[in-house]
Design a protein around this motif. Structure first.
Motif: not given
Length: 735
Positions: A370, A408, A734
């Motif tokens: 990220r 995502e 995630w």
């Protein structure tokens, strides 16, 4: 006859971590609906039921009664298989101390599940004290049926202790076989032999928390009130009548989802109380954790909005990479990661990170990816995250940036399907080390606690002190590590083996030490000679060099004071491809025994040990290890270890070592064996941390099958970022 089975619980107790959970934690409820008996298994008071705890449940029970006390640790190793390790103490005639302390191992297997819409009961078969002196030896087959939501009945047939009174015959012959005086061996020729007797129990839930218990048991407690040696041999004869009858009554109160307390009356004569707890490694108090959410993926601007960024002309600027590397390193540091080095081109970026915070490497990788989308120019399409452990690159995960942007907010399986894991390149071209990585000095000061449990003369030995630890990383992979410990107080005083005084033991030669120990030099059984030192002690002072000469081979060389009892040189090599379930290793150590008092002096004993090892990940969290070689006492043999690991960071394992020492040379226990438990602090407190508590429960005073305790063995160091463990924790990518 074995009169004591001492254990050692290294580092911290399991319960200490549980106590860290705040009051608001929501624990799983593996105990609700199940009552734990005195033996640490689902049952009534003494008799078992055919119920099973939820898979992976780890339980503990502490029982106190006039006829004896015990503490047990149980583990639902498979959905249909339960194991229990128990330590008990009871008074008995015919022993030098007037009491017996004994360890026993139980095993139970579920044969049938209870039908929900018919009359078929659950059925289980079990063996108590399967490896030991048979003080608690018994076998049984039991059936359980719920007659209503509040009423449950069980009945079965028992052998051994469960048939010490009320026997109805011996259908499979007499309970033959000669007990091994040293204990620790299977007594399979005694199983399901001798008299058999019926037993039964009833459980009635008077309320949601209170369960009333009644049972008929064939155990007359002759072991606890008569001659223990005759009892263990199967001669249940007592001069006393310990019980008025064979009826036991009790109650169990559900104090919380994971805790029970109970009381009981045995045979109308003896009163007892007990406390039980259970945890499930699969069900954390804070399933999602309490860490802050990561920065979201930053979508790239359109080519029209940033034509220079998309063209990649920025890569020709010599100031670009240093600026990007510094900014990304600062951002990763806030996420608990260290950006060790980086390779950056116009369309590809590889970062090499050291994960300092997250117990699942997948979470560290996910947060790194990220941040890469936020720090890198839009022309960079290929993102590579290489994990580094102990200075060694261990694996590389490659992503298309477009996939990261697109996936995502989808299921983690989607990003897992497009990620490519490969062996990390040992020395890629263009690698730039971040500032401040090496040389680097780190230190810490913390309290320390060493405990020894269940010694026959001192049930709890403890030593409280303060430890200072320091690490100086000279180069990536080359570190100087040291620990200094100052004892403050405790009852773990210096104590010589056997009946010798400390001065008498210090005056012995190596030959005299071995002669007084069945011809085996005391490589571990004089461990308490290192206790009670009021001077500063240096448990460890080593120079360690880790390297990765090829893409699939790792090496380690450690020199210095390797552990509290030994110093010398330890070398190791490991073959472990990143996507292979199999790993192969070899280790050679040349060590000398350290002085009992002086931190930098040595004794005369010197030995070369070495092992070849095979490791295999079976799947489902099970990992096996086989070690073949020479141990500290010069004995040759093998160690088999099986460990079950969980995505939460828990691990529970068992090991057994058999060498060419005979049972008589080894001494009590016959061969080395034990269990290991690891619990991550993050499981209890909810905040991310790589720290764990727990340790090893094993024989305290035996010398056969002992290895050097070297920190940083390669297999444990590298596999967190290899395929099996990485993808086991992929659910947190995630997070």
């Amino acid at each position: 006859m074995t009169k004591a089975r001492p254990f050692l619980l290294t580092r911290r107790l399991l319960a200490a971590a549980v106590a860290l959970a705040p009051a608001g934690a929501v624990m799983a409820d593996p105990m609700i609906g199940n009552v734990t008996n005195r033996y640490g298994l689902p049952g009534a008071i003494d008799t078992p039921t055919a119920e099973m705890m939820p898979d992976a449940t780890l339980g503990a029970v502490l029982s106190y009664a006039e006829v004896g006390n015990s503490v047990g640790l149980s583990f639902q190793i498979l959905p249909r298989a339960t194991v229990v390790l128990r330590y008990g103490k009871f008074d008995s005639t015919g022993t030098a101390r007037g009491y017996v302390r004994d360890r026993s191992f139980d095993f139970r297997l579920s044969l049938l599940d209870e039908s929900e819409d018919g009359w078929r009961p659950a059925v289980a078969v079990g063996i108590q004290d399967a490896i030991g002196t048979s003080f608690y030896g018994a076998e049984y087959i039991v059936a359980t049926k719920a007659l209503s939501p509040r009423l449950r009945v069980s009945a079965g047939l028992g052998w051994g202790r469960l048939a010490s009174s009320g026997g109805i015959g011996a259908p499979f012959g007499g309970r033959g076989g000669v007990l091994d005086d040293e204990g620790g061996t299977l007594q399979s020729d005694r199983w399901f032999r001798g008299e058999v007797a019926p037993f039964a129990n009833i459980q009635w839930k008077a309320s949601d928390k209170l369960t009333l218990l009644a049972e008929y048991s064939g155990d007359d407690y002759a072991c606890e009130t008569g001659d223990a040696e005759n009892c263990a041999s199967g001669s249940w004869v007592s001069d006393e009548k310990p019980l008025k009858n064979n009826l036991n009554l009790g109650l169990s109160y559900q104090a919380g989802p994971n805790y029970q307390i109970g009381a009981y009356l045995l045979g109308g004569t003896h009163v007892g109380i007990q406390a039980s707890m259970a945890l499930n490694p699969r069900q954390a108090p804070y399933p999602s954790g309490l860490e802050k959410g990561p920065a979201p993926v930053r979508l790239r601007p359109t080519p029209a909005a940033d034509p220079e960024g998309w063209a990649g002309t920025w890569s020709a600027d010599p100031t670009a990479q240093p600026a990007i590397q510094t900014a990304l390193g600062d951002a990763l540091a806030k996420e608990g990661q260290t950006l060790e080095s980086m390779v950056l081109t116009g369309n590809r970026a590889e970062v090499r990170i050291r994960n300092n915070r997250y117990i699942q490497q997948a979470e560290a990788v996910g947060r790194t990816v990220r941040l890469m989308t936020r720090a890198l120019p839009p022309s960079v399409e290929t993102l590579v995250v290489t994990s580094v452990e102990e200075g060694m690159p261990t694996s590389s995960l490659t992503f298309r940036r477009a996939d990261v942007e697109r996936l995502e907010n989808t299921e983690v399986s989607h990003i897992a399907n497009v990620a490519v894991m490969t062996d990390a390149h040992p020395r890629p071209a263009g690698l730039v080390q971040s500032l401040g990585i090496a040389p680097r000095f780190q230190w810490s000061i913390s309290p320390s606690l060493n405990t020894g449990l269940f010694d026959p003369d001192e049930p709890l030995r403890y030593d409280v002190g303060i430890s200072a630890r320091a690490t100086y990383e000279i180069l990536p992979g080359l570190t100087l590590n040291g620990t200094v410990r100052q004892r403050l107080f405790g009852n773990a005083d210096q104590d010589a083996p056997g009946s010798l005084s400390v001065d008498e033991y210090l005056s012995l030669t190596d030959e005299e030490i071995a002669e007084g120990n069945n011809g085996v030099y005391r490589v571990r059984s004089d461990g308490r000679m290192y206790s009670g030192n009021d001077k500063p002690r240096v448990p460890q002072l080593t120079l360690n060099w880790n390297a990765r000469p090829t893409s699939t081979i790792y090496t380690r060389v450690t020199v210095g004071l390797l552990e509290n009892m030994y110093g010398g040189v330890s070398t190791e090599a490991l073959w472990k491809p990143v996507n292979s379930r199999l790993a192969l290793g070899a280790e050679i150590n040349r060590v000398r025994k350290r002085d009992y008092r002086d931190a930098f002096e040595f004794l005369d004993y010197e030995v070369t040990t070495g092992h070849v090892s095979a490791y295999y990940e079976f799947g489902g969290g099970f990992v096996g290890q086989l070690d073949l070689g020479r141990y500290l006492a010069g004995d040759d043999g093998a160690t088999v270890t099986v460990t079950r690991e969980f995505a939460s960071g828990w691990s529970v394992g068992a090991y057994a070592t058999k060498t060419d020492l005979s049972s008589e040379e080894f001494g009590e226990g016959s061969f080395d064996k034990g269990i290991t438990i690891r619990l991550p602090l993050s499981f209890a407190v909810g905040t991310p941390s790589k720290r764990t508590v727990g340790g090893t429960i094993s024989s305290l005073n035996r010398d056969g099958g002992q290895r050097v305790r070297v920190d940083g063995r390669l297999y444990d160091a590298v596999r967190d970022s290899h395929s099996t463990k990485m993808y086991d924790g992929w659910g947190r990518f995630w997070r």
